[in-house]
Motif scaffolding. Sequence first.
Motif, mmCIF file in Angstrom:
data_model
loop_
_atom_site.group_PDB
_atom_site.id
_atom_site.type_symbol
_atom_site.label_atom_id
_atom_site.label_comp_id
_atom_site.label_asym_id
_atom_site.label_seq_id
_atom_site.Cartn_x
_atom_site.Cartn_y
_atom_site.Cartn_z
ATOM 1 N N ASN A 114 0.827 -1.206 0.000
ATOM 2 C CA ASN A 114 0.000 0.000 0.000
ATOM 3 C C ASN A 114 0.861 1.255 0.000
ATOM 4 O OD1 ASN A 114 -3.102 -0.003 0.189
ATOM 5 N ND2 ASN A 114 -2.558 -1.763 1.464
ATOM 6 N N ILE A 115 1.910 1.247 0.811
ATOM 7 C CA ILE A 115 2.786 2.415 0.899
ATOM 8 C C ILE A 115 3.457 2.693 -0.445
ATOM 9 C CG2 ILE A 115 4.897 3.329 1.946
ATOM 10 C CD1 ILE A 115 4.134 1.690 4.483
ATOM 11 N N LEU A 116 3.906 1.635 -1.102
ATOM 12 C CA LEU A 116 4.669 1.798 -2.340
ATOM 13 C C LEU A 116 3.789 1.910 -3.580
ATOM 14 C CD1 LEU A 116 7.570 -0.748 -1.695
ATOM 15 C CD2 LEU A 116 7.619 1.744 -1.421
ATOM 16 N N LEU A 117 2.476 1.786 -3.419
ATOM 17 C CA LEU A 117 1.574 1.788 -4.574
ATOM 18 C C LEU A 117 1.713 3.026 -5.462
ATOM 19 C CD1 LEU A 117 -0.647 0.281 -6.085
ATOM 20 C CD2 LEU A 117 -2.321 1.378 -4.573
ATOM 21 N N PRO A 118 1.778 4.249 -4.900
ATOM 22 C CA PRO A 118 1.911 5.420 -5.784
ATOM 23 C C PRO A 118 3.159 5.373 -6.659
ATOM 24 C CG PRO A 118 1.331 6.094 -3.561
ATOM 25 C CD PRO A 118 1.691 4.645 -3.489
ATOM 26 N N LEU A 119 4.252 4.851 -6.110
ATOM 27 C CA LEU A 119 5.482 4.740 -6.890
ATOM 28 C C LEU A 119 5.341 3.684 -7.973
ATOM 29 C CD1 LEU A 119 8.106 4.944 -4.006
ATOM 30 C CD2 LEU A 119 7.580 6.713 -5.692
ATOM 31 N N GLU A 120 4.672 2.580 -7.631
ATOM 32 C CA GLU A 120 4.465 1.525 -8.617
ATOM 33 C C GLU A 120 3.619 2.036 -9.778
ATOM 34 O OE1 GLU A 120 2.394 -2.908 -8.960
ATOM 35 O OE2 GLU A 120 2.979 -2.126 -6.993
ATOM 36 N N LEU A 121 2.574 2.781 -9.464
ATOM 37 C CA LEU A 121 1.705 3.314 -10.512
ATOM 38 C C LEU A 121 2.450 4.304 -11.402
ATOM 39 C CD1 LEU A 121 -1.588 3.861 -8.469
ATOM 40 C CD2 LEU A 121 -1.120 2.060 -10.146
ATOM 41 N N ALA A 122 3.415 5.013 -10.802
ATOM 42 C CA ALA A 122 4.188 6.000 -11.552
ATOM 43 C C ALA A 122 5.387 5.381 -12.272
ATOM 44 C CB ALA A 122 4.668 7.104 -10.611
ATOM 45 N N GLY A 123 5.624 4.083 -12.033
ATOM 46 C CA GLY A 123 6.777 3.439 -12.643
ATOM 47 C C GLY A 123 8.096 3.922 -12.086
ATOM 48 N N ARG A 124 8.083 4.318 -10.812
ATOM 49 C CA ARG A 124 9.294 4.835 -10.168
ATOM 50 C C ARG A 124 9.793 3.866 -9.109
ATOM 51 N NH1 ARG A 124 7.240 10.405 -7.917
ATOM 52 N NH2 ARG A 124 9.220 10.271 -6.797
ATOM 53 N N LYS A 125 11.099 3.802 -8.975
ATOM 54 C CA LYS A 125 11.690 2.967 -7.939
ATOM 55 C C LYS A 125 11.687 3.712 -6.606
ATOM 56 C CE LYS A 125 14.743 0.305 -10.967
ATOM 57 N NZ LYS A 125 16.149 -0.093 -11.251
ATOM 58 N N PRO A 126 11.430 3.000 -5.502
ATOM 59 C CA PRO A 126 11.421 3.681 -4.206
ATOM 60 C C PRO A 126 12.811 4.103 -3.764
ATOM 61 C CG PRO A 126 11.131 1.311 -3.918
ATOM 62 C CD PRO A 126 11.074 1.566 -5.396
ATOM 63 N N ALA A 162 2.287 7.197 5.419
ATOM 64 C CA ALA A 162 3.511 6.801 4.720
ATOM 65 C C ALA A 162 3.287 6.786 3.212
ATOM 66 C CB ALA A 162 3.969 5.428 5.209
ATOM 67 N N ARG A 163 2.121 6.290 2.779
ATOM 68 C CA ARG A 163 1.799 6.270 1.351
ATOM 69 C C ARG A 163 1.756 7.686 0.781
ATOM 70 N NH1 ARG A 163 -4.051 4.156 0.051
ATOM 71 N NH2 ARG A 163 -4.450 6.094 1.167
ATOM 72 N N ALA A 164 1.198 8.619 1.557
ATOM 73 C CA ALA A 164 1.095 10.003 1.092
ATOM 74 C C ALA A 164 2.459 10.675 0.965
ATOM 75 C CB ALA A 164 0.212 10.804 2.041
ATOM 76 N N LEU A 165 3.401 10.252 1.805
ATOM 77 C CA LEU A 165 4.698 10.921 1.862
ATOM 78 C C LEU A 165 5.785 10.225 1.055
ATOM 79 C CD1 LEU A 165 4.676 11.773 5.664
ATOM 80 C CD2 LEU A 165 4.663 13.436 3.817
ATOM 81 N N VAL A 166 5.549 8.989 0.638
ATOM 82 C CA VAL A 166 6.629 8.202 0.035
ATOM 83 C C VAL A 166 7.124 8.807 -1.275
ATOM 84 C CG1 VAL A 166 5.190 6.614 -1.326
ATOM 85 C CG2 VAL A 166 7.377 5.826 -0.355
ATOM 86 N N THR A 167 6.277 9.552 -1.971
ATOM 87 C CA THR A 167 6.686 10.186 -3.226
ATOM 88 C C THR A 167 7.355 11.543 -3.014
ATOM 89 O OG1 THR A 167 4.519 11.236 -3.495
ATOM 90 C CG2 THR A 167 4.816 9.064 -4.511
ATOM 91 N N ARG A 168 7.490 11.946 -1.752
ATOM 92 C CA ARG A 168 8.018 13.278 -1.414
ATOM 93 C C ARG A 168 7.226 14.371 -2.136
ATOM 94 N NH1 ARG A 168 13.175 13.515 1.081
ATOM 95 N NH2 ARG A 168 14.241 11.513 1.225
#
Length: 249
Positions: A114-126, A162-168
């Motif tokens: 769940n936390i990493l979902l926004p990055l996955e959708l954007a195709g970005r590595k955490p 954490a999900r909201a902040l993981v993309t900075r």
Amino acid sequence: MPAIPATSVRMAASAVDLVKVYGSGPTAVRALDGVTVGFEAARFTAIMGPSGSGKSTLMHCLAGLDSVTSGTVRIGDTDLSSLSDRELTRLRRDRVGFVFQAFNLMPTLTAKQNILLPLELAGRKPDQAWFTTLVDVLGLADRLNHRPAEMSGGQQQRVALARALVTRPEVVFADEPTGNLDSRTGAEVLSFLRTSVREFGQTIVMVTHDPVAASYAERVVLVADGKVVGEIAQPTPDSVLDAMRKLGA
């Protein structure tokens, strides 16, 4: 209200002469009536007002979740009205974070997923260091393999944070983030929001009806009848409650 004055302070989000009308004709509702307001970067601001004042509509327009009838809304220097639907979706994904009262986690995914979902959708590595920092500060290390149904409300909201902040993101919009939490857990969430501003330079814009929650912010913007009617610097529960009473809330 006067236009936002020229200043060297960077605005993470702003609106000028913002109008939002729902419906048409005699049944039209003017939810926002010429709102001009700015939200400084790296600050924690709360939006408060009586029920039906337009505070949630203001946040939704600022976040690009709702279209505007007229006026201008910006994230940083980007005018949202100039964006296509695809560009607006990308902006919300890459530059804005969201925290909602209902958590809005994917029930089939683990906390980590769940936390990493926004990055996955954007195709970005955490950024592993940033991910670890968030997990440690929020106390989620032993919950990363748990699904939402296996976590308490407070743990789920921390995952949502954490999900909201993981993309900075440039700004995080929080809509009643403690509404479904008990007072102790709510205080923990609000403390983290304040910490994210002070230690990480995050920008937080939070809608709340709770004077105690608003007191965690550095500034409270007061909304009534679709207009910004005042603000409180360095709010306390008592100063917020007094202002709300004067608004008839």
